[in-house]
Design an enzyme around this catalytic site. Structure first.
Site, short mmCIF file in Angstrom:
data_model
loop_
_atom_site.label_atom_id
_atom_site.label_comp_id
_atom_site.label_asym_id
_atom_site.label_seq_id
_atom_site.Cartn_x
_atom_site.Cartn_y
_atom_site.Cartn_z
N ASP A 185 -2.33 -4.55 -12.15
CA ASP A 185 -2.16 -4.17 -10.75
C ASP A 185 -1.88 -5.49 -10.06
O ASP A 185 -2.82 -6.29 -9.85
CB ASP A 185 -3.43 -3.53 -10.19
N HIS A 186 -0.63 -5.75 -9.73
CA HIS A 186 -0.29 -7.12 -9.32
C HIS A 186 -1.00 -7.55 -8.03
O HIS A 186 -1.14 -8.72 -7.74
CB HIS A 186 1.23 -7.33 -9.25
N HIS A 248 -3.00 -0.12 -5.75
CA HIS A 248 -3.19 -1.28 -4.87
C HIS A 248 -4.22 -1.04 -3.74
O HIS A 248 -5.11 -1.84 -3.52
CB HIS A 248 -1.87 -1.71 -4.22
C1 BG6 Z 1 4.83 -1.93 -6.26
C2 BG6 Z 1 5.40 -0.62 -5.78
O1 BG6 Z 1 3.75 -1.71 -7.13
O2 BG6 Z 1 4.38 -2.68 -5.14
C3 BG6 Z 1 6.52 -0.85 -4.78
O3 BG6 Z 1 5.91 0.10 -6.90
C4 BG6 Z 1 6.05 -1.74 -3.66
O4 BG6 Z 1 7.00 0.38 -4.27
C5 BG6 Z 1 5.40 -3.00 -4.20
O5 BG6 Z 1 7.18 -2.07 -2.87
C6 BG6 Z 1 4.77 -3.80 -3.10
O6 BG6 Z 1 4.36 -5.03 -3.63
P1 BG6 Z 1 4.32 -6.35 -2.72
O7 BG6 Z 1 3.76 -7.38 -3.62
O8 BG6 Z 1 5.72 -6.60 -2.29
O9 BG6 Z 1 3.43 -6.00 -1.56
#
Ligand code: BG6
Length: 504
Positions: A185-186, A248
């Site tokens: 989960d980045h 997230h």
């Molecule tokens: C991803 C989703 O996990 O996270 C995307 O699949 C989303 O739809 C993205 O745009 C958002 O990540 P960040 O790091 O740009 O907030």
């Protein structure tokens, strides 16, 4: 934590090596780890995909990705010439057992050359239908038998619902030990997200007020200006609830609401997060109606450019019932949080790109100032801004300078930009480094993923079973459907937005 990393050789095998994720995130992250001196002395990055490419052609693709997307800018020649030597490509079909034999031969060869046993990390940057195929083949080829040396990294989405996430967990746990599985989960790798734990548990002054006695409500808002654009194929089967909230936003909520872990051990931290998810109030049909709002964007203008509505995006059903916006009011039924609403919202094509957590404290017990003194009175609020601004603000009341007594709201600010000169690493740098180090703290454990799905299933089932007759219900460049305002206004609050100094 990373003490012995330099002397522990590592081999990354990246499935989906020619894909977008590798170009945008993985390759730049590995390159930055390399130039910052974090990579082991001996390492190999083997990209794999069906496209036939030479090592040289693969390296060119990687270089392009780094040049376009790396936080450190274009590659520097001397560094690139060094990094390049570690890049390899194997064109292969992930379904074919021969592929895995070839990996085995390569791994053996490198181990012999390095006179050491490398950690082997299989990174699945591919679409989910390949997860079981690759995992099954890794098992048959015995490449994952060494539970200490081999690891598998799985990108989201981890399952499509409770049932599919359960069967994926079951399949993986039949092959791997949980300590080998890294579910990404980045958001957990983001600097500001990691800081939530540091801020909460390394400071004594917050804990006494971090509960229902002092906190009135919490908001977690992740809004994006981006539309669905080229990702219609994936997104139309997913939607905001699956794409953002299941992972997230619930992770952010857990970080705000969790009890203090006894230590920073991966399982200890993850146990405390699972406790939060388990304590969250389940939704019945009536709760779905009263406590959730879904939305879908129509066309409009964003920063002077006309943008299509969601249903007109490529590969999206023109009658699509998929939500591009979701707002939910949650409750956590435990001693700390009983009765405190947690409002979360996320949406695409919103007015501002910002991820912000706002914690609003209760009002003073008794107002000593006359009304005219406290015209712009506001309750205290702690604002944790994750992106694009990286800051933590405590909003308090202060006396405005002057002869008369007058109060206004001021911010006590910790701003990353003003405090640190070094650039924060990208989330993927942290996560890849932790994968090498064998630290699972910032990764999702199997049970955690399942509880999160379980919590959302009544909402998913209700939304999918009932076509939304008012879609599209918010225009691009807005703050989402009006009903989302009503959801929070009914309780006497409003969605908090951080003025981003003129920037959107
Ligand atoms: C991803 C989703 O996990 O996270 C995307 O699949 C989303 O739809 C993205 O745009 C958002 O990540 P960040 O790091 O740009 O907030």
């Amino acid at each position: 934590m990373y003490a012995n990393l330099k002397s522990q050789p590592v081999i990354f095998i990246i499935f989906g090596g020619t894909g977008d994720l590798n170009a945008r995130k993985l390759a730049p992250a590995l390159y930055n780890l390399f130039i910052d001196g974090w990579m082991p002395d001996q390492f190999a990055i083997i990209g794999t995909g069906r496209t036939p490419l030479s090592d040289q052609q693969f390296a060119e693709k990687i270089q392009d990705g780094i040049n376009k997307y790396s936080r450190s800018g274009k590659v520097k020649k001397d560094k690139w010439d060094e990094f390049y030597k570690h890049l390899f490509y194997q064109s292969a079909d992930a379904k074919d057992s021969k592929t895995y034999k070839e990996f085995g031969t390569r791994i053996d060869k490198l181990n012999t050359e390095w006179k050491a046993e490398a950690n082997v990390i299989f990174y699945l940057a591919v679409s989910p239908e390949y997860f079981p195929i690759i995992a099954g083949n890794l098992s048959k080829s015995k490449l994952a038998d060494d539970t200490k040396k081999s690891r598998i990294v799985i990108e989201k989405p981890f399952g499509h619902d409770l049932e599919t996430s359960r069967s994926l967990n079951k399949l993986l746990s039949g092959i791997f030990n949980e300590c080998q599985i890294y579910r990404i989960d980045h958001y957990l790798g983001k600097e500001t997200v990691q800081n939530i734990m540091a801020f909460r548990f390394a400071n004594a002054l917050l804990e006494p007020i971090w509960n229902r006695n002092y906190i009135e409500h919490v908001q977690i808002s992740v809004t994006e200006q981006l539309g669905v654009e080229e990702r219609g194929d994936y997104y139309d089967k997913s939607g905001a609830l699956r794409d953002m909230i299941q992972n997230h936003l619930l992770q952010l909520l857990c970080l705000v609401a969790m009890e203090s872990p006894n230590n920073f051990n991966a399982d200890e931290v993850r146990n405390r997060k699972v406790d939060v998810l388990n304590a969250m109030r389940k939704f019945g049909p009536e709760d779905v109606r009263l406590s959730t709002v879904r939305g879908q964007y129509s066309d409009g203008w964003m920063e002077g450019k006309e943008v299509p509505g969601y249903r007109k995006e490529p590969k999206v059903d023109p009658e699509s019932n998929t939500e591009t916006f979701a707002a939910i009011k949650f409750f956590i039924d435990n001693w700390r949080w009983k009765g405190v609403p947690f409002y979360v919202r996320t949406g695409k094509r919103m007015h501002q790109s910002a991820s912000v957590i706002s914690i609003q404290f209760r009002d003073v017990p008794h107002q000593i100032f006359p009304a005219e003194v406290s015209e712009s009175w506001q309750q205290n609020r702690l604002v944790i801004s994750i992106q694009p601004e990286m800051s933590i603000r405590l909003q308090v009341q202060a006396k405005r300078p002057g002869l008369e007594m007058a109060l206004n709201t001021v911010d006590m600010v910790f701003d990353y930009k003003g405090t640190y000169t070094s650039q924060a690493p990208e989330a993927y740098e942290t996560l890849l480094l932790d994968t090498m180090a064998g630290d699972q703290t910032l990764f999702m454990r199997g049970d955690q993923v399942e509880v999160a799905w379980d919590l959302l299933m009544p909402i998913l089932t209700s939304w999918e079973g009932r076509k939304s007759l008012n879609f599209p219900n918010y225009s691009a460049d807005s703050w989402g459907p009006e009903l989302a305002e009503a959801l929070i206004a009914r309780d006497g609050f409003h969605w908090f937005t951080l003025p981003l100094n003129g920037k959107k």
